[in-house]
Scaffold this active site. Structure first.
Site, mmCIF file in Angstrom:
data_model
loop_
_atom_site.group_PDB
_atom_site.id
_atom_site.type_symbol
_atom_site.label_atom_id
_atom_site.label_comp_id
_atom_site.label_asym_id
_atom_site.label_seq_id
_atom_site.Cartn_x
_atom_site.Cartn_y
_atom_site.Cartn_z
ATOM 1 N N ASP A 22 0.828 -1.200 0.000
ATOM 2 C CA ASP A 22 0.000 0.000 0.000
ATOM 3 C C ASP A 22 0.865 1.254 0.000
ATOM 4 O O ASP A 22 1.956 1.254 0.566
ATOM 5 C CB ASP A 22 -0.902 -0.028 1.256
ATOM 6 C CG ASP A 22 -2.097 0.893 1.129
ATOM 7 O OD1 ASP A 22 -2.292 1.494 0.056
ATOM 8 O OD2 ASP A 22 -2.838 1.027 2.119
ATOM 9 N N ASN A 70 -10.640 -2.546 -6.212
ATOM 10 C CA ASN A 70 -9.794 -1.688 -7.056
ATOM 11 C C ASN A 70 -10.389 -1.431 -8.442
ATOM 12 O O ASN A 70 -10.001 -0.478 -9.124
ATOM 13 C CB ASN A 70 -8.381 -2.277 -7.219
ATOM 14 C CG ASN A 70 -7.508 -2.123 -5.993
ATOM 15 O OD1 ASN A 70 -6.598 -2.913 -5.758
ATOM 16 N ND2 ASN A 70 -7.772 -1.105 -5.166
HETATM 17 C C1 FPP Z 1 -1.496 0.271 -3.397
HETATM 18 O O1 FPP Z 1 -1.133 1.608 -3.549
HETATM 19 C C2 FPP Z 1 -1.103 -0.577 -4.486
HETATM 20 C C3 FPP Z 1 -1.935 -1.145 -5.423
HETATM 21 C C4 FPP Z 1 -3.375 -0.921 -5.477
HETATM 22 C C5 FPP Z 1 -1.434 -2.022 -6.459
HETATM 23 C C6 FPP Z 1 -0.158 -2.739 -6.219
HETATM 24 C C7 FPP Z 1 0.468 -2.886 -7.518
HETATM 25 C C8 FPP Z 1 1.790 -2.826 -7.778
HETATM 26 C C9 FPP Z 1 2.824 -2.700 -6.749
HETATM 27 C C10 FPP Z 1 2.252 -2.846 -9.199
HETATM 28 C C11 FPP Z 1 1.946 -4.030 -10.037
HETATM 29 C C12 FPP Z 1 2.032 -5.360 -9.392
HETATM 30 C C13 FPP Z 1 2.799 -6.409 -9.748
HETATM 31 C C14 FPP Z 1 2.592 -7.701 -9.027
HETATM 32 C C15 FPP Z 1 3.823 -6.345 -10.792
HETATM 33 P P1 FPP Z 1 -2.290 2.676 -3.585
HETATM 34 O O2 FPP Z 1 -2.486 3.053 -5.011
HETATM 35 O O3 FPP Z 1 -3.497 2.153 -2.900
HETATM 36 O O4 FPP Z 1 -1.637 3.832 -2.779
HETATM 37 P P2 FPP Z 1 -2.389 4.978 -1.946
HETATM 38 O O5 FPP Z 1 -3.160 4.283 -0.864
HETATM 39 O O6 FPP Z 1 -1.243 5.783 -1.429
HETATM 40 O O7 FPP Z 1 -3.242 5.726 -2.917
#
Ligand code: FPP
Length: 247
Positions: A22, A70
């Site tokens: 996250d 998501n």
């Molecule tokens: C959370 O950050 C992350 C995600 C929703 C997606 C995770 C994806 C990756 C790390 C990239 C692709 C994955 C792979 C397996 C190659 P957020 O967007 O919720 O952050 P925030 O809470 O700060 O907005």
């Protein structure tokens, strides 16, 4: 860094580590960058963490890469995440093979764009014989949905006299979850200072330890991983028993 790694007891590793990655968005915002850049940098942490878990000898690593919720994000962001997934799968096949890592995916995979499904199935098939570590990506994953589909499958079997309702216990439920070939989760890590489970592996974390860090996912280095594992190893897991019974 070396210093922290030497504190890890290789005989007491979590056999299943699950990570809620996250903070990509906040990482980007803090730097005045687009959220997409945050996700791109998040993939670097994914690669580093996968390699370091394999190096340590962790047998099962599960990453929450995309939740059922998501899908409600802006289309542009969903598209970016799907593109990153495809490019990472293409790019990392070599790393997976070199480290003998088997790729696995859990979730409502049929909801993913066909291109993602195809790439995923290809890497899963090519790495199927790898035995060193299982890397599971939770994609379009929601724990309640997983439980609902398990209940439906089990009730169908009861209706068709394949199993009796008396036989329903933990084993039968485990066998009908997406995680049927994985052990229970021992350690959950969540980055970015949030203390929530967000519909992730609700059944499977029944006895897991939780480790929360304020570090945002793109900043999650090997040092952070080692800290989490050392914290896990310093806890006493009693599984409902007393301290004396454990020792
Ligand atoms: C959370 O950050 C992350 C995600 C929703 C997606 C995770 C994806 C990756 C790390 C990239 C692709 C994955 C792979 C397996 C190659 P957020 O967007 O919720 O952050 P925030 O809470 O700060 O907005």
């Amino acid at each position: 860094m070396k210093h922290l790694e030497t504190q890890i007891n290789k005989l007491k590793l979590p056999s299943h580590l699950a990570i809620i990655m996250d903070g990509n968005g906040r990482w980007a915002k803090q730097k005045g960058l687009l959220r997409a850049v945050g996700h791109e940098n998040g993939t670097k942490s994914v690669r580093l963490t996968v390699e370091n878990c394999a190096k340590l000898g962790i047998k099962n690593l599960t990453l929450y890469a995309f939740s059922t919720e998501n899908w409600n994000r802006p289309k542009l962001e969903v598209d970016t995440l799907m593109k990153l997934l495809i490019s990472s799968l293409k790019k990392e096949l070599k790393t997976l093979q070199e480290n003998k890592i088997r790729l696995n995916a859990i979730g409502n995979l049929t909801n993913l764009p066909e291109k993602v499904q195809r790439e995923l199935q290809e890497v899963i098939a090519k790495t199927a014989e790898n035995k060193h570590m299982t890397l599971t990506l939770a994609l379009s994953y929601g724990s309640r949905e997983e439980l609902i589909q398990a209940v439906k499958k089990i009730s169908d079997k009861v209706k068709n006299n394949i199993i009796s309702s008396d036989a329903i216990g933990e084993n039968i439920i485990n066998e009908h979850l997406y995680t049927h070939n994985l052990p229970d989760v021992d350690l959950v890590i969540r980055t970015s200072g949030e203390h929530r489970l967000s519909n992730f592996l609700l059944w499977q974390v029944a006895y897991a330890e939780f480790y929360f860090t304020d570090v945002l996912w793109p900043d999650f280095t090997e040092e952070e991983l080692y800290k989490a594992i050392i914290s896990f190893q310093n806890r006493e897991r009693r599984f409902g028993k007393t301290s004396e019974q454990i020792s």
